[in-house]
Design an enzyme around this catalytic site. Structure first.
Site, PDB file in Angstrom:
ATOM      1  N   CYS A   1       0.739  -1.341   0.081  1.00 44.85           N
ATOM      2  CA  CYS A   1       0.598  -0.205  -0.118  1.00 44.85           C
ATOM      3  C   CYS A   1       0.567   1.325   0.040  1.00 44.85           C
ATOM      4  CB  CYS A   1      -0.957   0.298   1.306  1.00 44.85           C
ATOM      5  SG  CYS A   1      -1.298   1.858   2.213  1.00 44.85           S
ATOM      6  N   GLU A   2       0.651   2.159  -1.395  1.00 42.30           N
ATOM      7  CA  GLU A   2       1.292   3.145  -1.210  1.00 42.30           C
ATOM      8  C   GLU A   2       1.038   4.959   0.477  1.00 42.30           C
ATOM      9  OE1 GLU A   2       0.727   4.687  -4.927  1.00 42.30           O
ATOM     10  OE2 GLU A   2      -0.460   5.912  -4.564  1.00 42.30           O
ATOM     11  N   HIS A   3       0.222   4.331   0.719  1.00 39.51           N
ATOM     12  CA  HIS A   3      -0.415   5.298   1.806  1.00 39.51           C
ATOM     13  C   HIS A   3       0.305   4.805   3.075  1.00 39.51           C
ATOM     14  CE1 HIS A   3      -3.682   5.678  -0.696  1.00 39.51           C
ATOM     15  NE2 HIS A   3      -3.538   6.451  -1.112  1.00 39.51           N
ATOM     16  N   HIS A   4       0.675   3.061   3.133  1.00 37.69           N
ATOM     17  CA  HIS A   4       1.378   3.002   4.693  1.00 37.69           C
ATOM     18  C   HIS A   4       2.722   2.520   4.366  1.00 37.69           C
ATOM     19  CE1 HIS A   4      -2.769   3.597   5.010  1.00 37.69           C
ATOM     20  NE2 HIS A   4      -2.584   4.735   6.464  1.00 37.69           N
TER      21      HIS A   4
ATOM     22  N   GLN B   1      -4.634  -0.244  -5.141  1.00 39.08           N
ATOM     23  CA  GLN B   1      -5.711  -1.496  -5.007  1.00 39.08           C
ATOM     24  C   GLN B   1      -6.134  -0.941  -6.709  1.00 39.08           C
ATOM     25  OE1 GLN B   1      -7.946  -4.696  -2.834  1.00 39.08           O
ATOM     26  NE2 GLN B   1      -9.229  -5.088  -4.220  1.00 39.08           N
TER      27      GLN B   1
ATOM     28  N   HIS C   1      -6.496  -5.997   3.196  1.00 42.75           N
ATOM     29  CA  HIS C   1      -4.925  -4.440   3.363  1.00 42.75           C
ATOM     30  C   HIS C   1      -4.850  -4.278   5.012  1.00 42.75           C
ATOM     31  CE1 HIS C   1      -5.448  -1.827  -1.037  1.00 42.75           C
ATOM     32  NE2 HIS C   1      -6.392  -3.001  -0.404  1.00 42.75           N
TER      33      HIS C   1
ATOM     34  N   CYS D   1      -3.003  -2.498   6.463  1.00 38.25           N
ATOM     35  CA  CYS D   1      -2.876  -1.419   7.125  1.00 38.25           C
ATOM     36  C   CYS D   1      -4.583  -1.288   7.715  1.00 38.25           C
ATOM     37  CB  CYS D   1      -2.756  -0.004   6.133  1.00 38.25           C
ATOM     38  SG  CYS D   1      -3.438  -0.497   4.480  1.00 38.25           S
TER      39      CYS D   1
HETATM   40 ZN    ZN Z   1      -2.626   1.296   3.807  1.00 39.13          ZN
END
Ligand code: ZN
Length: 182
Positions: free
Chosen positions: A71-74, A112, A140, A142
């Protein structure tokens, strides 16, 4: 990268010099490079000469290809299954190549939705089929490991191109064979 990882260990209150952690920054860097190896892979090199002329214009569906991404956010993993269907235009792809194409895009920092779209676009580009449909189902970390801790929550995304988008009968055939609700 290892230096940065060592800093992270310090920031979370660890002692990077203790026995169990001495080589961790190196291992972490190596692992992260593997998880993101898709950046250095090229679709045309992967597909190479695995496109075959075949007199076949019916749905080809490969289900349950394992998928691991980040995941590119976390920068934590998400994982699950990808299902790929396409309607050949007298050209088919070696079946193992669908998994290899998936890897190119999964082994990067991703969301995703974009991953799903990129796999569909890539197959459409190299094969020029009459239609492509890609369904991705992932859990996910996260979501699972922090905050709401919804351990069972599965995210499903879908991307459809050509006949698999426009023709209802073809689309229904795909979902029936996939055995998931539309
Ligand atoms: Zn994430």
């Amino acid at each position: 990268m290892a230096e940065a990882a060592k800093k992270l260990l310090q920031y979370i209150g660890e002692d990077p010099e203790r026995d169990g952690l001495v080589r961790t920054p190196d291992r972490y860097a190596e692992a992260l490079l593997f998880f993101t190896k898709g950046y250095s892979e090229d679709i045309h090199e992967v597909v190479n000469d695995a496109i075959f002329e075949v007199d076949h214009q019916n749905l080809v569906l490969v289900k349950n290809i394992e998928i691991f991404s980040m995941c590119e956010h976390h920068m934590v993993p998400f994982m699950g299954k990808i299902h790929i269907g396409y309607i050949p235009n007298n050209r088919v792809l070696g079946l193992s190549k669908l998994a290899r194409i998936t890897e190119i895009f999964a082994r990067r920092l991703q969301v995703q939705e974009r991953l799903t779209q990129q796999v569909a676009n890539a197959i459409n580009q190299v094969l020029q089929p009459k239609g492509v449909a890609v369904v991705v189902e992932c859990v996910h970390m996260c979501m699972v490991m922090r905050g709401t801790q919804k351990t069972g929550a599965m995210t499903t995304t879908c991307s459809r191109i050509g006949l698999l988008q426009d023709d209802q009968e073809t689309r229904e055939e795909f979902y029936t064979l996939l055995n998931v609700r539309q």
